[in-house]
Design a protein around this motif. Structure first.
Motif, PDB file in Angstrom:
ATOM      1  N   ALA A  30      47.992  37.716  37.958  1.00  0.00           N
ATOM      2  CA  ALA A  30      47.270  36.443  37.937  1.00  0.00           C
ATOM      3  C   ALA A  30      47.153  35.857  39.338  1.00  0.00           C
ATOM      4  CB  ALA A  30      47.973  35.457  37.010  1.00  0.00           C
ATOM      5  N   MET A  31      48.197  35.989  40.146  1.00  0.00           N
ATOM      6  CA  MET A  31      48.132  35.477  41.517  1.00  0.00           C
ATOM      7  C   MET A  31      47.137  36.296  42.331  1.00  0.00           C
ATOM      8  SD  MET A  31      49.505  32.843  42.986  1.00  0.00           S
ATOM      9  CE  MET A  31      51.125  32.505  42.273  1.00  0.00           C
ATOM     10  N   THR A  32      47.136  37.603  42.117  1.00  0.00           N
ATOM     11  CA  THR A  32      46.163  38.455  42.804  1.00  0.00           C
ATOM     12  C   THR A  32      44.740  38.037  42.457  1.00  0.00           C
ATOM     13  OG1 THR A  32      47.681  40.336  42.870  1.00  0.00           O
ATOM     14  CG2 THR A  32      45.335  40.824  43.046  1.00  0.00           C
ATOM     15  N   ALA A  33      44.478  37.785  41.179  1.00  0.00           N
ATOM     16  CA  ALA A  33      43.145  37.378  40.746  1.00  0.00           C
ATOM     17  C   ALA A  33      42.758  36.027  41.337  1.00  0.00           C
ATOM     18  CB  ALA A  33      43.090  37.320  39.221  1.00  0.00           C
ATOM     19  N   ALA A  34      43.712  35.094  41.376  1.00  0.00           N
ATOM     20  CA  ALA A  34      43.418  33.762  41.900  1.00  0.00           C
ATOM     21  C   ALA A  34      43.051  33.806  43.378  1.00  0.00           C
ATOM     22  CB  ALA A  34      44.621  32.847  41.685  1.00  0.00           C
ATOM     23  N   PHE A  35      43.811  34.564  44.161  1.00  0.00           N
ATOM     24  CA  PHE A  35      43.534  34.645  45.591  1.00  0.00           C
ATOM     25  C   PHE A  35      42.250  35.424  45.859  1.00  0.00           C
ATOM     26  CE2 PHE A  35      47.597  32.801  46.112  1.00  0.00           C
ATOM     27  CZ  PHE A  35      47.701  32.378  47.435  1.00  0.00           C
ATOM     28  N   ALA A  36      42.018  36.473  45.085  1.00  0.00           N
ATOM     29  CA  ALA A  36      40.788  37.252  45.267  1.00  0.00           C
ATOM     30  C   ALA A  36      39.559  36.407  44.962  1.00  0.00           C
ATOM     31  CB  ALA A  36      40.824  38.486  44.374  1.00  0.00           C
ATOM     32  N   SER A  37      39.655  35.572  43.914  1.00  0.00           N
ATOM     33  CA  SER A  37      38.507  34.733  43.554  1.00  0.00           C
ATOM     34  C   SER A  37      38.212  33.685  44.620  1.00  0.00           C
ATOM     35  CB  SER A  37      38.750  34.049  42.204  1.00  0.00           C
ATOM     36  OG  SER A  37      39.799  33.095  42.307  1.00  0.00           O
ATOM     37  N   ALA A  38      39.228  33.332  45.404  1.00  0.00           N
ATOM     38  CA  ALA A  38      39.046  32.370  46.495  1.00  0.00           C
ATOM     39  C   ALA A  38      38.773  33.070  47.825  1.00  0.00           C
ATOM     40  CB  ALA A  38      40.282  31.486  46.615  1.00  0.00           C
ATOM     41  N   ASP A  39      38.636  34.394  47.778  1.00  0.00           N
ATOM     42  CA  ASP A  39      38.356  35.197  48.972  1.00  0.00           C
ATOM     43  C   ASP A  39      39.455  35.037  50.020  1.00  0.00           C
ATOM     44  OD1 ASP A  39      36.862  37.100  50.305  1.00  0.00           O
ATOM     45  OD2 ASP A  39      35.663  35.614  51.385  1.00  0.00           O
ATOM     46  N   LEU A  40      40.705  35.028  49.552  1.00  0.00           N
ATOM     47  CA  LEU A  40      41.858  34.924  50.426  1.00  0.00           C
ATOM     48  C   LEU A  40      42.697  36.187  50.328  1.00  0.00           C
ATOM     49  CD1 LEU A  40      43.117  31.294  49.665  1.00  0.00           C
ATOM     50  CD2 LEU A  40      41.918  32.059  51.725  1.00  0.00           C
ATOM     51  N   ALA A  41      43.395  36.509  51.398  1.00  0.00           N
ATOM     52  CA  ALA A  41      44.310  37.650  51.368  1.00  0.00           C
ATOM     53  C   ALA A  41      45.418  37.377  50.360  1.00  0.00           C
ATOM     54  CB  ALA A  41      44.896  37.874  52.756  1.00  0.00           C
ATOM     55  N   VAL A  42      45.704  38.365  49.543  1.00  0.00           N
ATOM     56  CA  VAL A  42      46.716  38.201  48.495  1.00  0.00           C
ATOM     57  C   VAL A  42      48.108  38.293  49.127  1.00  0.00           C
ATOM     58  CG1 VAL A  42      47.640  39.135  46.341  1.00  0.00           C
ATOM     59  CG2 VAL A  42      45.166  39.231  46.800  1.00  0.00           C
ATOM     60  N   PRO A  43      48.980  37.333  48.851  1.00  0.00           N
ATOM     61  CA  PRO A  43      50.347  37.407  49.383  1.00  0.00           C
ATOM     62  C   PRO A  43      51.068  38.649  48.876  1.00  0.00           C
ATOM     63  CG  PRO A  43      49.870  35.220  48.500  1.00  0.00           C
ATOM     64  CD  PRO A  43      48.749  36.119  48.070  1.00  0.00           C
ATOM     65  N   LEU A  79      42.996  27.405  43.450  1.00  0.00           N
ATOM     66  CA  LEU A  79      43.941  28.489  43.251  1.00  0.00           C
ATOM     67  C   LEU A  79      44.776  28.283  41.993  1.00  0.00           C
ATOM     68  CD1 LEU A  79      45.207  29.141  46.896  1.00  0.00           C
ATOM     69  CD2 LEU A  79      43.821  30.678  45.480  1.00  0.00           C
ATOM     70  N   VAL A  80      45.200  27.045  41.762  1.00  0.00           N
ATOM     71  CA  VAL A  80      45.961  26.737  40.550  1.00  0.00           C
ATOM     72  C   VAL A  80      45.123  27.034  39.309  1.00  0.00           C
ATOM     73  CG1 VAL A  80      46.979  24.886  39.185  1.00  0.00           C
ATOM     74  CG2 VAL A  80      47.496  25.063  41.630  1.00  0.00           C
ATOM     75  N   ALA A  81      43.877  26.569  39.326  1.00  0.00           N
ATOM     76  CA  ALA A  81      42.996  26.803  38.177  1.00  0.00           C
ATOM     77  C   ALA A  81      42.737  28.293  37.973  1.00  0.00           C
ATOM     78  CB  ALA A  81      41.673  26.058  38.373  1.00  0.00           C
ATOM     79  N   GLY A  82      42.534  29.018  39.086  1.00  0.00           N
ATOM     80  CA  GLY A  82      42.293  30.453  38.981  1.00  0.00           C
ATOM     81  C   GLY A  82      43.492  31.196  38.433  1.00  0.00           C
ATOM     82  N   TYR A  83      44.677  30.789  38.862  1.00  0.00           N
ATOM     83  CA  TYR A  83      45.897  31.421  38.361  1.00  0.00           C
ATOM     84  C   TYR A  83      46.052  31.163  36.863  1.00  0.00           C
ATOM     85  CZ  TYR A  83      50.784  32.500  37.586  1.00  0.00           C
ATOM     86  OH  TYR A  83      51.950  33.028  37.078  1.00  0.00           O
ATOM     87  N   LYS A  84      45.893  29.913  36.455  1.00  0.00           N
ATOM     88  CA  LYS A  84      46.054  29.581  35.037  1.00  0.00           C
ATOM     89  C   LYS A  84      45.073  30.358  34.172  1.00  0.00           C
ATOM     90  CE  LYS A  84      47.914  24.879  35.447  1.00  0.00           C
ATOM     91  NZ  LYS A  84      47.652  23.436  35.157  1.00  0.00           N
ATOM     92  N   ALA A  85      43.819  30.447  34.624  1.00  0.00           N
ATOM     93  CA  ALA A  85      42.805  31.157  33.840  1.00  0.00           C
ATOM     94  C   ALA A  85      43.143  32.640  33.727  1.00  0.00           C
ATOM     95  CB  ALA A  85      41.432  30.972  34.476  1.00  0.00           C
ATOM     96  N   ALA A  86      43.543  33.244  34.840  1.00  0.00           N
ATOM     97  CA  ALA A  86      43.869  34.670  34.821  1.00  0.00           C
ATOM     98  C   ALA A  86      45.100  34.935  33.970  1.00  0.00           C
ATOM     99  CB  ALA A  86      44.089  35.169  36.249  1.00  0.00           C
ATOM    100  N   TYR A  87      46.110  34.073  34.080  1.00  0.00           N
ATOM    101  CA  TYR A  87      47.336  34.272  33.315  1.00  0.00           C
ATOM    102  C   TYR A  87      47.054  34.134  31.818  1.00  0.00           C
ATOM    103  CZ  TYR A  87      52.374  34.244  32.470  1.00  0.00           C
ATOM    104  OH  TYR A  87      53.637  34.563  32.058  1.00  0.00           O
TER     105      TYR A  87
END
Length: 232
Positions: free
Chosen positions: A31-44, A76-84
């Motif tokens: 879910a964190m990977t999906a959230a960061f990818a959707s924001a076009d950010l490098a995944v931690p 990012l929070v919204a993207g994480y929640k949706a993916a999770y």
């Protein structure tokens, strides 16, 4: 853990959830990977992501992206929640967040002791915790359930202070069981015994504030009985 008449006063054991009762790391990482990818950010990295488990999501994003602007953090929070949520719906709770070995048996054993109350304190939302507890049929075991919706993020002690107030148990008769440094700091701030677990997401070096570190949950009931007998 047999009932001991010397332990007639109420005791409280509060558990963290992710990394302590359930192993949800696969969905957390995805879910964190999906959230960061959707924001076009490098995944931690994996360790960085698991290192923030236990924090509320806004605080977690702030740690992962120092200096993050509020709109991006919100996205990012919204993207994480949706993916999770999607992962949990696709895989089911038991597959997405399986109980660690022996957890159910130990919780049921402890719940059967009349003077022992169980609770949870988690960085999950109320909705997230509800779905997890219902998915594993655990809701009836916990008399107090503290979630991120209603409190400052760990390690602030608000969750534990609310648990103590709800149950009427004094802090010196309560313990916090968790896998992260945030849980241990929170317990100490609330005046509670801090028991770290060795199977979760923070390594032993980060659990420096724990009074005790446990490597097998089956040992918890006996350990607590020994502690409380010494206090009697």
């Amino acid at each position: 853990m047999a009932k001991d008449p010397k332990l007639a006063e109420l005791r409280l054991v509060v558990f963290d959830v992710d990394g302590t009762l359930v192993d949800s790391q696969a969905d957390i990482l995805a879910a964190m990977t999906a959230a960061f990818a959707s924001a076009d950010l490098a995944v931690p990295g994996r360790d960085d992501i698991l290192g923030i488990v236990g924090l509320s999501l806004p605080e977690a994003m702030t740690v992962l992206v120092p200096g993050i602007a509020t709109p991006l953090r919100r996205d990012l929070v919204a993207g994480y929640k949706a993916a999770y949520t999607d992962l949990r719906a696709e895989n089911g709770v038991e597959a997405s967040s399986p109980l660690y070995p022996h957890v159910r048996k130990v919780l049921e054993e402890m719940h059967a002791i009349p003077e022992l109350l169980l609770g949870v304190a988690t960085g999950k939302s109320r909705r997230g915790l509800d779905r997890l507890l219902d998915g594993h049929d655990l809701r009836h075991l916990f008399v107090t359930q503290q979630v991120a919706d209603n409190h400052p993020s760990k390690p602030h002690p608000a969750m534990l202070k609310s648990a103590l107030a709800e149950t009427g148990v004094a802090a010196h008769r309560a313990v916090m069981v968790g896998d992260t440094s945030y849980d241990m700091e929170m317990a100490r701030s609330a005046g509670m015994l801090a028991i770290g677990v060795g199977w979760g997401y923070h390594d032993r070096a980060r659990l420096k504030d724990a009074h005790i570190i446990l490597d097998d949950i089956r040992l918890l009931p006996g350990l607590l009985q020994q502690i409380w007998e010494q206090m009697a």
